[in-house]
Write an enzyme that holds these catalytic residues in place. Structure first.
Site, mmCIF file in Angstrom:
data_model
loop_
_atom_site.group_PDB
_atom_site.id
_atom_site.type_symbol
_atom_site.label_atom_id
_atom_site.label_comp_id
_atom_site.label_asym_id
_atom_site.label_seq_id
_atom_site.Cartn_x
_atom_site.Cartn_y
_atom_site.Cartn_z
ATOM 1 N N SER A 139 0.851 -1.194 0.000
ATOM 2 C CA SER A 139 0.000 0.000 0.000
ATOM 3 C C SER A 139 0.881 1.236 0.000
ATOM 4 C CB SER A 139 -0.865 -0.002 1.267
ATOM 5 O OG SER A 139 -1.464 1.260 1.461
ATOM 6 N N TYR A 154 -1.371 -0.452 10.483
ATOM 7 C CA TYR A 154 -1.404 -0.785 9.057
ATOM 8 C C TYR A 154 -0.129 -0.305 8.362
ATOM 9 C CZ TYR A 154 -3.337 -1.298 4.331
ATOM 10 O OH TYR A 154 -3.564 -1.672 3.034
HETATM 11 P P1 NDP Z 1 -10.604 -6.911 2.403
HETATM 12 O O1 NDP Z 1 -10.702 -6.480 3.819
HETATM 13 O O2 NDP Z 1 -11.784 -6.729 1.505
HETATM 14 O O3 NDP Z 1 -10.146 -8.450 2.317
HETATM 15 C C1 NDP Z 1 -9.085 -8.884 3.124
HETATM 16 C C2 NDP Z 1 -8.918 -10.367 2.903
HETATM 17 O O4 NDP Z 1 -7.843 -10.819 3.753
HETATM 18 C C3 NDP Z 1 -10.151 -11.181 3.273
HETATM 19 O O5 NDP Z 1 -10.309 -12.222 2.332
HETATM 20 C C4 NDP Z 1 -9.801 -11.758 4.633
HETATM 21 O O6 NDP Z 1 -10.421 -12.978 4.938
HETATM 22 C C5 NDP Z 1 -8.315 -11.964 4.437
HETATM 23 N N1 NDP Z 1 -7.613 -12.200 5.703
HETATM 24 C C6 NDP Z 1 -7.506 -11.409 6.780
HETATM 25 N N2 NDP Z 1 -6.809 -12.012 7.758
HETATM 26 C C7 NDP Z 1 -6.447 -13.223 7.264
HETATM 27 C C8 NDP Z 1 -5.714 -14.321 7.773
HETATM 28 N N3 NDP Z 1 -5.207 -14.326 9.025
HETATM 29 N N4 NDP Z 1 -5.525 -15.398 6.980
HETATM 30 C C9 NDP Z 1 -6.022 -15.429 5.741
HETATM 31 N N5 NDP Z 1 -6.752 -14.439 5.202
HETATM 32 C C10 NDP Z 1 -6.949 -13.341 5.959
HETATM 33 O O7 NDP Z 1 -9.350 -6.134 1.820
HETATM 34 P P2 NDP Z 1 -8.943 -5.705 0.328
HETATM 35 O O8 NDP Z 1 -9.412 -6.729 -0.621
HETATM 36 O O9 NDP Z 1 -9.305 -4.298 0.141
HETATM 37 O O10 NDP Z 1 -7.346 -5.759 0.451
HETATM 38 C C11 NDP Z 1 -6.547 -6.743 -0.166
HETATM 39 C C12 NDP Z 1 -5.114 -6.283 -0.060
HETATM 40 O O11 NDP Z 1 -4.938 -5.013 -0.702
HETATM 41 C C13 NDP Z 1 -4.612 -6.086 1.378
HETATM 42 O O12 NDP Z 1 -3.275 -6.497 1.489
HETATM 43 C C14 NDP Z 1 -4.705 -4.576 1.566
HETATM 44 O O13 NDP Z 1 -3.832 -4.106 2.565
HETATM 45 C C15 NDP Z 1 -4.319 -4.102 0.179
HETATM 46 N N6 NDP Z 1 -4.731 -2.741 -0.135
HETATM 47 C C16 NDP Z 1 -6.062 -2.423 -0.248
HETATM 48 C C17 NDP Z 1 -6.460 -1.130 -0.579
HETATM 49 C C18 NDP Z 1 -7.897 -0.745 -0.767
HETATM 50 O O14 NDP Z 1 -8.161 0.450 -1.048
HETATM 51 N N7 NDP Z 1 -8.852 -1.658 -0.654
HETATM 52 C C19 NDP Z 1 -5.460 -0.068 -0.773
HETATM 53 C C20 NDP Z 1 -4.088 -0.510 -0.636
HETATM 54 C C21 NDP Z 1 -3.756 -1.794 -0.322
HETATM 55 P P3 NDP Z 1 -11.843 -13.066 5.728
HETATM 56 O O15 NDP Z 1 -12.903 -12.904 4.684
HETATM 57 O O16 NDP Z 1 -11.799 -14.420 6.353
HETATM 58 O O17 NDP Z 1 -11.860 -11.967 6.739
#
Ligand code: NDP
Length: 230
Positions: A139, A154
């Site tokens: 990010s 974060y």
């Molecule tokens: P979401 O919150 O929509 O999804 C996060 C995902 O991570 C979910 O599938 C969740 O699973 C999973 N997760 C969390 N903890 C664990 C764990 N211990 N083991 C396995 N899976 C886990 O986030 P985004 O899709 O928005 O983000 C995806 C990536 O992009 C992240 O790395 C985020 O930091 C990065 N990002 C996102 C931005 C944005 O604007 N959205 C901007 C910059 C970076 P569950 O459904 O079980 O909770």
């Protein structure tokens, strides 16, 4: 066509990365910490005939990491693409001068340490590929150049992930494994909230890094295929 694994793939950006890689013809392990949710998320892709394989993976749990590695070793003997996407705790309400320690600990355990341990569990299979790709979904909030107040858990977690990108890239150069950090931009998901760009666009830059040609960049930080400052 290759074999890929995407963590945190049950929803959000990870689900869309899975869809795009599978649509391109790759075999994709849709790793979700709650298997029934992952299976439900995979259904429309399976109905479309894509080779998507839901698998249980909480990145913080060693027994899950071991089981995933054993499954892929048994089925393919190698792994071509690993997308470390899973993350938690966009802690907008916190500040580095007044942190919530539980949130900090959980964010570090999941975001960099989870990715680190998943990568170690799968490293032998990535080496076997002969053209492995590791994408750390990072990010701009983890960029030191833009470091500012707030979101301490974060931000620190993504700084750590970016450091791992640099170390792994250097240490795996001789194994022909390309390692890069990718910022998907602000994307409308549960984490990103409303107003961001569609997941299709955010996922595309991650898929780009997962499918780099041989002699592509390694040890870089990218958004939409373009370098961004650390
Ligand atoms: P979401 O919150 O929509 O999804 C996060 C995902 O991570 C979910 O599938 C969740 O699973 C999973 N997760 C969390 N903890 C664990 C764990 N211990 N083991 C396995 N899976 C886990 O986030 P985004 O899709 O928005 O983000 C995806 C990536 O992009 C992240 O790395 C985020 O930091 C990065 N990002 C996102 C931005 C944005 O604007 N959205 C901007 C910059 C970076 P569950 O459904 O079980 O909770």
């Amino acid at each position: 066509m290759g074999v890929a694994l995407v963590t945190g793939a049950g929803r959000g950006i990870g689900l869309e990365v899975t869809r795009q890689l599978a649509t391109a013809g790759h075999t994709v392990y849709l790793a979700a910490r709650h298997l029934p949710s992952g299976a439900a998320a995979a259904q429309s892709m399976l109905d479309a005939g894509l080779d998507v394989r839901p698998i249980e993976l909480d990145v913080t749990r060693e027994e899950h990491r071991r089981a995933v590695a054993a499954t892929i070793r048994h089925d393919h003997g190698l792994l071509d693409m690993l997308v470390n996407n899973a993350a938690i705790h966009y802690d907008t309400g916190n500040r580095a001068t007044a942190p919530d320690w539980r949130t900090v600990t959980e964010a570090l355990d999941t975001n960099p340490f989870g990715a680190w341990q998943v990568t170690l569990a799968l490293l032998g299979l990535l080496r076997r590929s002969g053209r492995g790709r590791i994408v750390n979904v990072s990010s701009g909030a983890g960029s030191l150049v833009d470091m500012d107040a707030g979101r301490p858990a974060y931000r620190l977690s993504k700084v750590g992930l970016n450091a791992l990108t640099r170390m792994w890239a250097a240490e795996l150069r001789g194994d022909a494994i390309l390692v890069n950090s990718v910022c998907p931009g602000w994307v409308e998901t549960d984490m990103g909230g409303p107003g961001g760009r569609p997941v299709v666009e955010g996922a595309a830059g991650i898929v780009w890094a997962a499918t780099l040609p041989d002699h592509g960049p390694t040890g870089g930080f990218f958004r939409d295929g373009q370098p961004v400052p650390w």
